[in-house]
Design an enzyme around this catalytic site. Structure first.
Site, PDB file in Angstrom:
ATOM      1  CD  GLN A 108      42.786  35.262  50.628  1.00  0.00           C
ATOM      2  OE1 GLN A 108      43.045  36.463  50.702  1.00  0.00           O
ATOM      3  NE2 GLN A 108      42.282  34.718  49.546  1.00  0.00           N
ATOM      4  NE  ARG A 128      73.463  90.127  72.622  1.00  0.00           N
ATOM      5  CZ  ARG A 128      72.673  91.189  72.714  1.00  0.00           C
ATOM      6  NH1 ARG A 128      73.170  92.370  72.994  1.00  0.00           N
ATOM      7  NH2 ARG A 128      71.382  91.074  72.560  1.00  0.00           N
ATOM      8  NE  ARG A 166      48.696  46.119  40.435  1.00  0.00           N
ATOM      9  CZ  ARG A 166      47.400  46.172  40.125  1.00  0.00           C
ATOM     10  NH1 ARG A 166      46.998  46.885  39.077  1.00  0.00           N
ATOM     11  NH2 ARG A 166      46.504  45.545  40.859  1.00  0.00           N
ATOM     12  CB  ALA A 212      42.757  44.345  53.689  1.00  0.00           C
ATOM     13  CG  ASN A 243      45.517  48.700  42.326  1.00  0.00           C
ATOM     14  OD1 ASN A 243      45.324  47.852  43.193  1.00  0.00           O
ATOM     15  ND2 ASN A 243      44.557  49.158  41.557  1.00  0.00           N
TER      16      ASN A 243
HETATM   17  C1  UD1 Z   1      39.483  43.936  41.661  1.00  0.00           C
HETATM   18  C2  UD1 Z   1      38.260  43.432  40.894  1.00  0.00           C
HETATM   19  C3  UD1 Z   1      38.037  44.358  39.707  1.00  0.00           C
HETATM   20  C4  UD1 Z   1      37.813  45.759  40.206  1.00  0.00           C
HETATM   21  C5  UD1 Z   1      39.000  46.227  41.085  1.00  0.00           C
HETATM   22  C6  UD1 Z   1      38.634  47.521  41.781  1.00  0.00           C
HETATM   23  C7  UD1 Z   1      38.153  41.010  41.166  1.00  0.00           C
HETATM   24  C8  UD1 Z   1      38.447  39.689  40.539  1.00  0.00           C
HETATM   25  N1  UD1 Z   1      38.484  42.073  40.450  1.00  0.00           N
HETATM   26  O1  UD1 Z   1      40.599  43.861  40.799  1.00  0.00           O
HETATM   27  O2  UD1 Z   1      36.891  43.924  38.977  1.00  0.00           O
HETATM   28  O3  UD1 Z   1      37.673  46.643  39.101  1.00  0.00           O
HETATM   29  O4  UD1 Z   1      39.260  45.272  42.124  1.00  0.00           O
HETATM   30  O5  UD1 Z   1      39.731  48.044  42.479  1.00  0.00           O
HETATM   31  O6  UD1 Z   1      37.604  41.039  42.247  1.00  0.00           O
HETATM   32  N2  UD1 Z   1      42.352  40.494  47.989  1.00  0.00           N
HETATM   33  C9  UD1 Z   1      42.380  39.580  49.037  1.00  0.00           C
HETATM   34  N3  UD1 Z   1      42.673  38.273  48.767  1.00  0.00           N
HETATM   35  C10 UD1 Z   1      42.923  37.826  47.518  1.00  0.00           C
HETATM   36  C11 UD1 Z   1      42.889  38.745  46.447  1.00  0.00           C
HETATM   37  C12 UD1 Z   1      42.595  40.088  46.717  1.00  0.00           C
HETATM   38  O7  UD1 Z   1      42.143  39.931  50.181  1.00  0.00           O
HETATM   39  O8  UD1 Z   1      43.179  36.611  47.377  1.00  0.00           O
HETATM   40  C13 UD1 Z   1      42.054  41.910  48.289  1.00  0.00           C
HETATM   41  C14 UD1 Z   1      43.210  42.827  47.993  1.00  0.00           C
HETATM   42  O9  UD1 Z   1      44.030  42.995  49.130  1.00  0.00           O
HETATM   43  C15 UD1 Z   1      42.519  44.132  47.611  1.00  0.00           C
HETATM   44  C16 UD1 Z   1      41.205  43.674  47.007  1.00  0.00           C
HETATM   45  O10 UD1 Z   1      40.999  42.339  47.468  1.00  0.00           O
HETATM   46  O11 UD1 Z   1      42.244  44.942  48.728  1.00  0.00           O
HETATM   47  C17 UD1 Z   1      41.214  43.712  45.495  1.00  0.00           C
HETATM   48  O12 UD1 Z   1      42.260  42.889  45.035  1.00  0.00           O
HETATM   49  P1  UD1 Z   1      43.194  43.326  43.826  1.00  0.00           P
HETATM   50  O13 UD1 Z   1      44.158  42.240  43.590  1.00  0.00           O
HETATM   51  O14 UD1 Z   1      43.701  44.693  44.029  1.00  0.00           O
HETATM   52  O15 UD1 Z   1      42.116  43.284  42.658  1.00  0.00           O
HETATM   53  P2  UD1 Z   1      42.143  44.081  41.298  1.00  0.00           P
HETATM   54  O16 UD1 Z   1      42.978  43.338  40.325  1.00  0.00           O
HETATM   55  O17 UD1 Z   1      42.409  45.504  41.547  1.00  0.00           O
HETATM   56 CA    CA Z   2      42.882  46.749  43.429  1.00  0.00          CA
END
Ligand code: UD1
Ligand code: CA
Length: 423
Positions: A74, A407, A15, A9, A228
């Protein structure tokens, strides 16, 4: 087999176009992260690590206390595989299985996570992931399978060929890995892809290429809706609302029009209660049995409506108790009040609870009768069986059994309309 859980998270949720961290957005009165934690804890993980980044202070402060997940920061969001690596360091050489969930997938149910864990352990798999079929798979990673139907890889939207983009089977982002396999293959992940990120999805692909045991479990699309954007948040709210409403109808609550009945997750309702169309029932509101609410009323945080009571049309109630068989039938605001049994509140009556600085309390005892349009300037108390005259602004207590009347005398100016025309 001992189980650890990692929830990702840290992302900004660009978005969403919102200053609130994504996982703090509400679905039926609870944050997204509340639901994810609640489902995660249903499979009883020995440890749970929550990866935070953007808005981590705000998120940490608002985590539900009943789920004692450890948080890890992170600093830079380099991708989902990077996020998992950061979390793994906090797991101190965990040997069993590792369940990975994304914080932006709040509709996942405990039942599905339980069957994911069961399937994985029964098959002695190296990884088991959920998949689902979407009519519109845009944005999700696609599941690429070989001709014989075996899982081959996950390809992200940004990296997919035009043929791969047509695949409707997608990755919801929920996996359970054998810890040893996850740890050895995650080291191989590179950021050599369209987004320049470390993809967790690559680990599953590497496992398949290495002939490890990769299992998939197909689930209903509703459960794995990722959030998203605010449009997807509204969709999640609608799905959750449907679940909540169905749950109450199964317990004997009549919802005349479930489509326009909005009941928050924490609300409690008793059997044989009827909710008429257009009501919004929020927070920790409690409604007993054989009560009637609505149409078009708003019950806010801290409302308690006891058995047989009635709240009618266009009323707002907040932080108040309405005891047994009392009625608030039309156009009233009741805030910070304690209303006894068998009270009748006349149409348009209002507790004037706020003086601009402080909220004040109103007490209305059993059997009292408020005339229409009574203004109760709080703090004030209406005694047992007391009556107020219609249109009275009540500024001091009315003793039990008394009539409180405030009143001014009516003046009738004769022929006023005729004179006005002559002017
Ligand atoms: C990701 C998946 C995709 C899947 C989709 C489902 C990957 C590469 N892709 O894409 O295959 O269909 O979710 O919703 O995993 N996050 C972190 N640290 C980071 C990056 C992301 O904690 O460095 C967390 C985000 O906060 C989020 C989740 O991981 O809760 C997913 O990240 P997001 O960037 O939304 O991935 P998608 O592009 O949606
Ligand atoms: Ca996502």
């Amino acid at each position: 087999m001992s189980l650890a859980c990692i929830i990702l998270a840290a992302g900004q949720g660009t978005r969403m176009k919102s200053s609130l961290p994504k996982v703090l957005h509400n679905v039926c009165g609870k944050s997204m992260i509340y639901y994810v934690l609640s489902s995660a804890y249903s499979v009883k993980p020995a440890r749970c690590i929550l990866v935070l980044g953007h808005g981590n202070k705000e998120v940490s402060q608002q985590l539900p206390e009943q789920f004692p997940a450890k948080t890890v920061i992170q600093r830079q969001q380099l991708g989902t595989a990077h996020a998992v690596s950061v979390a793994v360091k906090k797991l101190g050489g965990h040997k069993g299985d590792i369940l990975v969930l994304y914080g932006d997938t709040p509709l996942i149910t405990p039942q599905t996570l339980k069957s994911l864990v069961r399937t994985h352990q029964k098959n002695k798999a190296d990884v088991t992931m959920l998949t689902t079929i979407l009519d519109n798979p845009t944005g999700y990673g696609r599941i690429v399978r070989s001709k014989d139907g075996r899982f081959a890889a996950i390809v992200e939207q940004a990296d997919a060929s035009s043929n791969q983009k047509k695949i409707k089977e997608v990755n919801p982002g929920i996996y359970i890995f054998k810890a040893t396999k996850l740890l050895s293959f995650i080291k191989k992940v590179s950021k050599n892809n369209a987004q320049g990120e470390y993809y967790l999805t690559d680990v599953v692909g590497y496992l398949a290429s290495a002939k490890a045991k990769v299992e998939t479990l197909d689930v209903c699309a509703d459960e794995v809706q990722g959030i998203n954007s605010l449009a997807e948040l509204a969709l999640a709210e609608k799905i959750m609302r449907g679940r909540i409403n169905e749950g109450w109808m199964a317990k004997g609550v009549t919802l005349v029009d479930p489509e326009t009945t909005y009941i928050d997750y924490d609300v409690k309702l008793g059997p044989d209660t009827t909710i008429l169309p257009g009501c919004l029932i929020r927070g920790n509101t409690k409604i007993g049995s054989e009560a009637t609410i609505g149409p078009f009323s708003h019950l806010r945080e801290g409302t308690v409506i006891k058995n047989g009571a009635k709240v009618g049309a266009f009323c707002e109630i907040k932080n108040s108790v309405i005891a047994e068989n009392s009625k608030v039938p039309h156009l009233s605001y009741i805030g910070d009040a304690v209303v006894g049994k068998n009270v009748n509140i006349g149409a348009g009556s209002i507790t004037c609870n706020y003086d601009g600085k402080k909220k004040h309390k109103t007490i209305i005892e059993d059997g009292a009768f408020l005339g229409s349009d009574t203004m109760l300037i709080a703090p004030v108390k209406i005694g047992k069986g007391a009556i107020t005259g219609a249109a009275s602004a009540i500024t001091s207590d009315v003793p039990a059994g008394a009539l409180g009347l405030e009143r001014s005398k009516q003046k009738n100016i004769k022929n006023y309309n005729v004179k006005k025309k002559q002017r």
